[in-house]
Design a protein around this motif. Sequence first.
Motif, PDB file in Angstrom:
ATOM      1  N   PRO A   1       0.708  -1.824  -0.028  1.00 41.92           N
ATOM      2  CA  PRO A   1      -0.013   0.092  -0.033  1.00 41.92           C
ATOM      3  C   PRO A   1       0.599   1.090   0.401  1.00 41.92           C
ATOM      4  CG  PRO A   1      -0.916  -1.462   1.297  1.00 41.92           C
ATOM      5  CD  PRO A   1       0.636  -2.040   1.134  1.00 41.92           C
ATOM      6  N   ASN A   2       0.068   2.902  -0.678  1.00 38.55           N
ATOM      7  CA  ASN A   2       1.014   3.853  -1.157  1.00 38.55           C
ATOM      8  C   ASN A   2       2.064   3.514  -1.659  1.00 38.55           C
ATOM      9  OD1 ASN A   2      -0.859   4.881   1.067  1.00 38.55           O
ATOM     10  ND2 ASN A   2       0.364   4.136   2.777  1.00 38.55           N
ATOM     11  N   THR A   3       2.216   2.853  -2.866  1.00 38.68           N
ATOM     12  CA  THR A   3       2.823   2.396  -3.611  1.00 38.68           C
ATOM     13  C   THR A   3       3.254   3.555  -4.511  1.00 38.68           C
ATOM     14  OG1 THR A   3       3.733   0.126  -2.729  1.00 38.68           O
ATOM     15  CG2 THR A   3       5.596   1.242  -4.764  1.00 38.68           C
ATOM     16  N   LEU A   4       4.091   4.329  -4.233  1.00 37.29           N
ATOM     17  CA  LEU A   4       3.872   5.374  -5.946  1.00 37.29           C
ATOM     18  C   LEU A   4       4.332   4.525  -7.197  1.00 37.29           C
ATOM     19  CD1 LEU A   4       3.502   7.819  -7.313  1.00 37.29           C
ATOM     20  CD2 LEU A   4       6.043   8.594  -7.261  1.00 37.29           C
ATOM     21  N   VAL A   5       4.067   4.183  -8.490  1.00 38.09           N
ATOM     22  CA  VAL A   5       4.814   3.526  -9.791  1.00 38.09           C
ATOM     23  C   VAL A   5       4.618   4.307 -11.101  1.00 38.09           C
ATOM     24  CG1 VAL A   5       4.703   1.610 -11.366  1.00 38.09           C
ATOM     25  CG2 VAL A   5       3.394   1.430  -8.076  1.00 38.09           C
ATOM     26  N   LEU A   6       5.926   4.212 -10.961  1.00 37.10           N
ATOM     27  CA  LEU A   6       5.671   5.198 -12.214  1.00 37.10           C
ATOM     28  C   LEU A   6       5.940   4.619 -13.762  1.00 37.10           C
ATOM     29  CD1 LEU A   6       8.006   8.029 -11.705  1.00 37.10           C
ATOM     30  CD2 LEU A   6       5.900   8.243 -12.240  1.00 37.10           C
ATOM     31  N   ASP A   7       5.769   4.318 -14.438  1.00 36.71           N
ATOM     32  CA  ASP A   7       5.831   3.243 -16.416  1.00 36.71           C
ATOM     33  C   ASP A   7       5.895   4.503 -17.272  1.00 36.71           C
ATOM     34  OD1 ASP A   7       5.179   1.495 -14.567  1.00 36.71           O
ATOM     35  OD2 ASP A   7       3.266   0.899 -15.866  1.00 36.71           O
ATOM     36  N   VAL A   8       7.373   4.292 -17.441  1.00 33.69           N
ATOM     37  CA  VAL A   8       8.027   5.053 -18.549  1.00 33.69           C
ATOM     38  C   VAL A   8       7.576   4.636 -19.941  1.00 33.69           C
ATOM     39  CG1 VAL A   8       9.668   6.188 -19.669  1.00 33.69           C
ATOM     40  CG2 VAL A   8       9.634   6.140 -17.201  1.00 33.69           C
ATOM     41  N   VAL A   9       6.957   5.148 -20.742  1.00 34.09           N
ATOM     42  CA  VAL A   9       6.460   4.090 -21.771  1.00 34.09           C
ATOM     43  C   VAL A   9       6.630   5.305 -23.201  1.00 34.09           C
ATOM     44  CG1 VAL A   9       3.765   3.122 -23.483  1.00 34.09           C
ATOM     45  CG2 VAL A   9       4.499   3.038 -21.148  1.00 34.09           C
ATOM     46  N   ASP A  10       6.889   3.990 -24.420  1.00 38.25           N
ATOM     47  CA  ASP A  10       7.753   5.183 -25.800  1.00 38.25           C
ATOM     48  C   ASP A  10       7.031   4.867 -26.122  1.00 38.25           C
ATOM     49  OD1 ASP A  10       8.095   4.635 -28.413  1.00 38.25           O
ATOM     50  OD2 ASP A  10       9.960   3.849 -28.119  1.00 38.25           O
ATOM     51  N   ARG A  11       5.819   6.689 -26.226  1.00 30.65           N
ATOM     52  CA  ARG A  11       4.894   6.764 -27.020  1.00 30.65           C
ATOM     53  C   ARG A  11       4.807   6.358 -27.993  1.00 30.65           C
ATOM     54  NH1 ARG A  11       2.767   9.981 -30.055  1.00 30.65           N
ATOM     55  NH2 ARG A  11       4.653  10.624 -31.139  1.00 30.65           N
ATOM     56  N   ALA A  12       5.513   5.951 -28.771  1.00 30.69           N
ATOM     57  CA  ALA A  12       5.487   5.768 -30.812  1.00 30.69           C
ATOM     58  C   ALA A  12       5.015   4.583 -30.769  1.00 30.69           C
ATOM     59  CB  ALA A  12       6.884   6.301 -31.616  1.00 30.69           C
ATOM     60  N   LEU A  13       5.835   3.058 -30.251  1.00 27.55           N
ATOM     61  CA  LEU A  13       6.086   2.275 -29.842  1.00 27.55           C
ATOM     62  C   LEU A  13       4.980   1.633 -29.080  1.00 27.55           C
ATOM     63  CD1 LEU A  13       9.814   0.970 -30.410  1.00 27.55           C
ATOM     64  CD2 LEU A  13       8.277   0.933 -31.828  1.00 27.55           C
ATOM     65  N   ASP A  14       4.097   2.608 -28.115  1.00 25.82           N
ATOM     66  CA  ASP A  14       3.096   2.064 -27.111  1.00 25.82           C
ATOM     67  C   ASP A  14       3.908   1.013 -26.261  1.00 25.82           C
ATOM     68  OD1 ASP A  14       0.558   2.404 -25.749  1.00 25.82           O
ATOM     69  OD2 ASP A  14       0.173   0.694 -26.860  1.00 25.82           O
ATOM     70  N   GLU A  15       5.513   0.702 -26.527  1.00 26.59           N
ATOM     71  CA  GLU A  15       6.220  -0.468 -24.664  1.00 26.59           C
ATOM     72  C   GLU A  15       6.509   0.490 -23.855  1.00 26.59           C
ATOM     73  OE1 GLU A  15       7.062  -3.492 -28.281  1.00 26.59           O
ATOM     74  OE2 GLU A  15       8.868  -2.121 -27.288  1.00 26.59           O
ATOM     75  N   LEU A  16       6.787  -0.657 -22.977  1.00 27.39           N
ATOM     76  CA  LEU A  16       7.353  -0.334 -21.401  1.00 27.39           C
ATOM     77  C   LEU A  16       8.554   0.523 -21.958  1.00 27.39           C
ATOM     78  CD1 LEU A  16       7.344   0.282 -18.578  1.00 27.39           C
ATOM     79  CD2 LEU A  16       6.964  -1.987 -17.893  1.00 27.39           C
ATOM     80  N   VAL A  17       9.234   1.479 -21.501  1.00 24.99           N
ATOM     81  CA  VAL A  17      10.937   1.170 -20.637  1.00 24.99           C
ATOM     82  C   VAL A  17      11.168   0.900 -20.238  1.00 24.99           C
ATOM     83  CG1 VAL A  17      10.514   2.307 -23.995  1.00 24.99           C
ATOM     84  CG2 VAL A  17      11.451   3.218 -21.943  1.00 24.99           C
ATOM     85  N   TRP A  18      10.619   1.263 -18.707  1.00 27.74           N
ATOM     86  CA  TRP A  18      11.284   1.529 -17.363  1.00 27.74           C
ATOM     87  C   TRP A  18       9.602   1.898 -16.897  1.00 27.74           C
ATOM     88  CZ3 TRP A  18      11.412   5.283 -13.547  1.00 27.74           C
ATOM     89  CH2 TRP A  18      12.405   5.201 -12.061  1.00 27.74           C
ATOM     90  N   ARG A  19      10.248   1.023 -15.683  1.00 23.55           N
ATOM     91  CA  ARG A  19       9.002   0.845 -14.535  1.00 23.55           C
ATOM     92  C   ARG A  19      10.074   1.019 -12.780  1.00 23.55           C
ATOM     93  NH1 ARG A  19       4.294  -3.392 -13.249  1.00 23.55           N
ATOM     94  NH2 ARG A  19       3.304  -1.972 -14.510  1.00 23.55           N
ATOM     95  N   GLY A  20       9.738   1.444 -12.064  1.00 25.59           N
ATOM     96  CA  GLY A  20       9.900   2.439 -10.841  1.00 25.59           C
ATOM     97  C   GLY A  20       9.335   2.502  -9.850  1.00 25.59           C
ATOM     98  N   SER A  21       9.911   2.285  -8.640  1.00 22.09           N
ATOM     99  CA  SER A  21       8.103   2.257  -7.416  1.00 22.09           C
ATOM    100  C   SER A  21       9.123   2.751  -6.213  1.00 22.09           C
ATOM    101  CB  SER A  21       7.833   0.980  -8.108  1.00 22.09           C
ATOM    102  OG  SER A  21       7.912  -0.139  -7.201  1.00 22.09           O
ATOM    103  N   VAL A  22       8.371   2.966  -5.519  1.00 23.25           N
ATOM    104  CA  VAL A  22       8.713   3.806  -4.261  1.00 23.25           C
ATOM    105  C   VAL A  22       7.389   3.697  -3.270  1.00 23.25           C
ATOM    106  CG1 VAL A  22       8.639   5.779  -4.610  1.00 23.25           C
ATOM    107  CG2 VAL A  22      10.091   5.220  -2.466  1.00 23.25           C
ATOM    108  N   VAL A  23       8.003   3.031  -2.349  1.00 24.88           N
ATOM    109  CA  VAL A  23       7.437   3.374  -0.493  1.00 24.88           C
ATOM    110  C   VAL A  23       6.638   4.489  -0.820  1.00 24.88           C
ATOM    111  CG1 VAL A  23       6.057   2.535   1.160  1.00 24.88           C
ATOM    112  CG2 VAL A  23       7.054   0.700  -0.337  1.00 24.88           C
ATOM    113  N   LEU A  24       6.145   5.343  -0.765  1.00 25.83           N
ATOM    114  CA  LEU A  24       5.333   6.716   0.070  1.00 25.83           C
ATOM    115  C   LEU A  24       5.759   6.678   2.019  1.00 25.83           C
ATOM    116  CD1 LEU A  24       3.169   8.403  -2.676  1.00 25.83           C
ATOM    117  CD2 LEU A  24       5.397   7.894  -2.912  1.00 25.83           C
ATOM    118  N   LYS A  25       5.936   7.439   2.034  1.00 26.49           N
ATOM    119  CA  LYS A  25       6.379   7.287   3.532  1.00 26.49           C
ATOM    120  C   LYS A  25       4.640   8.172   4.084  1.00 26.49           C
ATOM    121  CE  LYS A  25      11.464   8.269   4.434  1.00 26.49           C
ATOM    122  NZ  LYS A  25      10.937   9.020   3.029  1.00 26.49           N
TER     123      LYS A  25
END
Length: 154
Positions: A102-126
């Motif tokens: 719970p309370n995890t921020l997830v960032l998905d970085v997607v190549d817009r032209a290819l519609d493919e995920l190129v990176w995912r990162g997450s951090v549990v928020l305080k």
Amino acid sequence: MRTPAVNYDQYQTYQIKQGNVESSENPIFRYTQLTSRITRYLTFHLPSAGLDPPAVGQAPDLTIYYYVTGSETGRTPVQSYKIGWRAAPFIESGENFRLYRPNTLVLDVVDRALDELVWRGSVVLKTGENGIDYRALSSDLGRLLRSYPALPEK
């Protein structure tokens, strides 16, 4: 650490969008105060990762989706983009498919032209007594952005 599967130098522009995760799949926070702070922070700090907003009328190279989990779930958040060989960096970095606390921020970085995920990162928020600790939000987001592979290596 950079990986040869994705050339992050090719990405120069971005747009930010709130993730379109089905609430039945993974409850998420949709609080205006939280989402506006996340967007402001990313807009201010993404230039340090070599990313800028696109010029007027130009399509961005990347779409950055974000969401914050509201509770543990048995499923990985579902997005509409593809996860192919280009997604290798997030798999190698340990951001594999898994349950998010719970309370995890997830960032998905997607190549817009290819519609493919190129990176995912997450951090549990305080958190504090009243939920997410907004005073710690910038340091939480800073920790997350430092793991983005396009940052200059030291």
